[in-house]
Design a protein around this motif. Structure first.
Motif, PDB file in Angstrom:
ATOM      1  N   GLU A 180     -41.575  40.848  56.865  1.00  0.00           N
ATOM      2  CA  GLU A 180     -41.775  41.590  58.117  1.00  0.00           C
ATOM      3  C   GLU A 180     -42.613  42.834  57.851  1.00  0.00           C
ATOM      4  O   GLU A 180     -42.305  43.613  56.947  1.00  0.00           O
ATOM      5  CB  GLU A 180     -40.420  41.984  58.693  1.00  0.00           C
ATOM      6  CG  GLU A 180     -40.455  42.698  60.021  1.00  0.00           C
ATOM      7  CD  GLU A 180     -39.050  42.993  60.563  1.00  0.00           C
ATOM      8  OE1 GLU A 180     -38.941  43.546  61.656  1.00  0.00           O
ATOM      9  OE2 GLU A 180     -38.063  42.657  59.855  1.00  0.00           O
ATOM     10  N   HIS A 224     -39.285  38.863  65.712  1.00  0.00           N
ATOM     11  CA  HIS A 224     -38.247  39.780  66.177  1.00  0.00           C
ATOM     12  C   HIS A 224     -38.721  40.253  67.543  1.00  0.00           C
ATOM     13  O   HIS A 224     -39.653  41.051  67.631  1.00  0.00           O
ATOM     14  CB  HIS A 224     -38.077  40.956  65.208  1.00  0.00           C
ATOM     15  CG  HIS A 224     -37.212  40.653  64.047  1.00  0.00           C
ATOM     16  ND1 HIS A 224     -36.941  41.579  63.070  1.00  0.00           N
ATOM     17  CD2 HIS A 224     -36.529  39.535  63.692  1.00  0.00           C
ATOM     18  CE1 HIS A 224     -36.125  41.053  62.170  1.00  0.00           C
ATOM     19  NE2 HIS A 224     -35.860  39.827  62.522  1.00  0.00           N
ATOM     20  N   HIS A 275     -43.611  46.660  65.912  1.00  0.00           N
ATOM     21  CA  HIS A 275     -44.088  47.181  64.621  1.00  0.00           C
ATOM     22  C   HIS A 275     -45.603  47.343  64.540  1.00  0.00           C
ATOM     23  O   HIS A 275     -46.171  47.305  63.438  1.00  0.00           O
ATOM     24  CB  HIS A 275     -43.583  46.277  63.490  1.00  0.00           C
ATOM     25  CG  HIS A 275     -42.117  46.424  63.248  1.00  0.00           C
ATOM     26  ND1 HIS A 275     -41.481  45.829  62.185  1.00  0.00           N
ATOM     27  CD2 HIS A 275     -41.156  47.087  63.935  1.00  0.00           C
ATOM     28  CE1 HIS A 275     -40.207  46.160  62.191  1.00  0.00           C
ATOM     29  NE2 HIS A 275     -39.975  46.920  63.254  1.00  0.00           N
ATOM     30  N   ASP A 299     -42.527  41.450  64.253  1.00  0.00           N
ATOM     31  CA  ASP A 299     -41.634  42.229  65.117  1.00  0.00           C
ATOM     32  C   ASP A 299     -42.545  42.914  66.128  1.00  0.00           C
ATOM     33  O   ASP A 299     -43.427  43.679  65.761  1.00  0.00           O
ATOM     34  CB  ASP A 299     -40.849  43.251  64.290  1.00  0.00           C
ATOM     35  CG  ASP A 299     -39.839  44.043  65.106  1.00  0.00           C
ATOM     36  OD1 ASP A 299     -38.684  44.185  64.677  1.00  0.00           O
ATOM     37  OD2 ASP A 299     -40.221  44.536  66.194  1.00  0.00           O
ATOM     38  N   ASP A 319     -34.632  41.443  67.966  1.00  0.00           N
ATOM     39  CA  ASP A 319     -34.280  42.630  67.189  1.00  0.00           C
ATOM     40  C   ASP A 319     -34.414  43.809  68.143  1.00  0.00           C
ATOM     41  O   ASP A 319     -35.525  44.266  68.412  1.00  0.00           O
ATOM     42  CB  ASP A 319     -35.217  42.801  65.984  1.00  0.00           C
ATOM     43  CG  ASP A 319     -34.861  44.041  65.170  1.00  0.00           C
ATOM     44  OD1 ASP A 319     -35.559  44.316  64.188  1.00  0.00           O
ATOM     45  OD2 ASP A 319     -33.895  44.736  65.543  1.00  0.00           O
TER      46      ASP A 319
HETATM   47 MN    MN Z   1     -37.274  43.787  63.060  1.00  0.00          MN
END
Ligand code: MN
Ligand code: LRH
Length: 419
Positions: free
Chosen positions: A208, A270, A246, A243, A318
């Motif tokens: 990730e 995520h 991010h 994600d 997430d």
């Molecule tokens: Mn994450």
């Protein structure tokens, strides 16, 4: 929970909405089965109230242990029949009796998705601190400690039937000059090689990436380029995890997804949403069009490679819940993801390709936005109904006073492990 009575009361309205949708749109064959097969994993670390450094406002009734976390995900799955897996974070959720935990999860119809390691916090009994990183650390002893932890996490996952390890590294630097970027990169890859070597043959390693936080000058796995270059060095079982929170502002995430998928290096997601940084807000709550565009690239790319939509990527949420009930927030996220997927399945790909090949830019947008502006909630609800779920999960969660019941059973001050 009385799902039958709930559905009976809403059936006439639901049928009207579904019939209207069918009168407006040609539903591709198999679309309902695809929606029913599409299960989204719930993060074990997002079943309590999240917080920030400025404060945390618990809503009460939070799960006190892994058993209660599994029960909460089981409740979500009973309501929407689309949350059929849980993703654990170690050491926040160490399964002390894996066989019992596996049995309990199965009783709730739950599987175990990717297990997550944690080398971004120091545990009480830890010999070496991760203050200056883990897999990138200048000290070989600290790197070895972090490698051993990841191998330990794989062992927990094997006992639970998980098939993937997610590695997110907070490693980086806070000030110019602090870090030798090349050494940090190479040490991270060398450390990941040792973790990769410990993977069972049928496992994946999801790497990730994240632009910043908790480091605020550089992050060693800071973007898709860093993750992609590393997973290519590791081998076929290593993939990049995206994600949504991010990225730097205005990043074109759907383009990143399309390239990673084409390259066979997209491992999973995520899902969450954000307006500024890694806000971990409800999926589809800020940028629903972006979520749709991501699924548009996913359906196109998965079909181009003949991949199985439900099984060949890791679909995980997430998120963190500062002001919403954690379970209601997760129900909203799953719904938003199912809606984006359903809309992407309705895109007329042949017409879109023809318009693209003709540089008919207006037509391209018309094709996509006509679908994005199509209300597919009745279709997603029909999939739930056919699986025995609730037509309106949040309404039933409230009708049944589930939060009050959880507070009565667990107390108003319980705190779940996690963020
Ligand atoms: Mn994450
Ligand atoms: C880092 C992250 C990562 C998890 C953590 C809980 O921001 O997205 O996936 O380990 O949140």
């Amino acid at each position: 929970m009385n799902i039958l009575n709930h559905n009976e009361a809403l059936l006439a309205q639901h049928t009207r909405r579904l019939d209207f949708l069918k009168s407006e749109v040609n539903l591709p064959a198999g679309i309902l089965q695809k929606l029913k097969d599409f299960q989204i994993a719930i993060p074990s670390w997002a079943l309590g109230t999240g917080g920030t450094r400025f404060g945390r406002f618990s809503g009460g009734g939070e799960p006190r242990n892994l058993e209660e976390k599994i029960a909460d995900v089981g409740l979500l799955h009973q309501l929407n029949q689309s949350s059929g897996a849980i993703s654990l974070h170690i050491p926040w959720d160490i399964p002390t009796d894996p066989a019992a935990i596996r049995t309990l999860a199965a009783q709730h119809g739950l599987a175990f998705d990717a297990v997550n390691s944690n080398t971004f916090q120091d545990q009480a009994d830890q010999a070496h601190s991760y203050k200056f990183g883990s897999l990138q650390h200048v000290s070989a002893a600290t790197r070895k400690q972090a490698i051993d932890h990841n191998i330990e996490v794989i062992k927990h996952g094997v006992e639970l039937g998980s098939k993937a390890l997610t590695v997110w590294l907070s490693d980086g630097s806070c000030f110019p000059g602090q870090l030798n970027f090349r050494k940090a990169y190479e040490r991270t890859v060398d450390s990941l090689r040792e973790i990769y070597a410990a993977l069972p043959a049928d496992w994946s390693l999801y790497l990730e990436y994240k632009a910043y936080e908790p480091n605020f000058y550089s992050t060693t796995v800071g973007d898709w380029g860093a993750s992609y270059s590393m997973v290519n060095k590791l081998g076929p079982q290593a993939k990049t995890l995206v994600d949504l929170g991010h990225h730097l502002p205005n990043a074109n995430i759907e383009q990143i997804v399309s390239i990673l998928l084409m390259e066979g290096k997209l491992g999973g997601f995520h899902f969450n949403d954000s307006k500024y940084g890694d806000d971990d807000l409800t999926a589809g709550s800020i940028k629903p069009y972006q979520l749709f565009l991501i699924f548009n690239e996913l359906v196109d790319g998965l079909d181009a490679k003949g991949m199985n939509h439900a099984k060949d990527l890791g679909w995980m949420i997430d998120a963190s819940h500062n002001v919403k009930d954690p379970l209601e927030d997760l129900l909203q996220s799953v719904e938003a993801i199912q809606i984006a997927y359903a809309q992407a399945l309705l895109v007329d790909r042949k017409a879109l390709e023809e318009a693209r090949e003709a540089n008919d830019v207006v037509r391209c947008q018309e094709i996509l936005q006509a679908v994005f502006r199509t209300d597919v909630r009745a279709l997603v609800a029909q999939a739930r109904l056919e699986l025995g779920g609730a037509l309106d999960p949040i309404a039933l969660f409230r009708q049944e006073n589930m939060r009050e019941k959880l507070i009565k059973a667990r107390g108003a001050k319980t705190v779940a492990t996690g963020l």
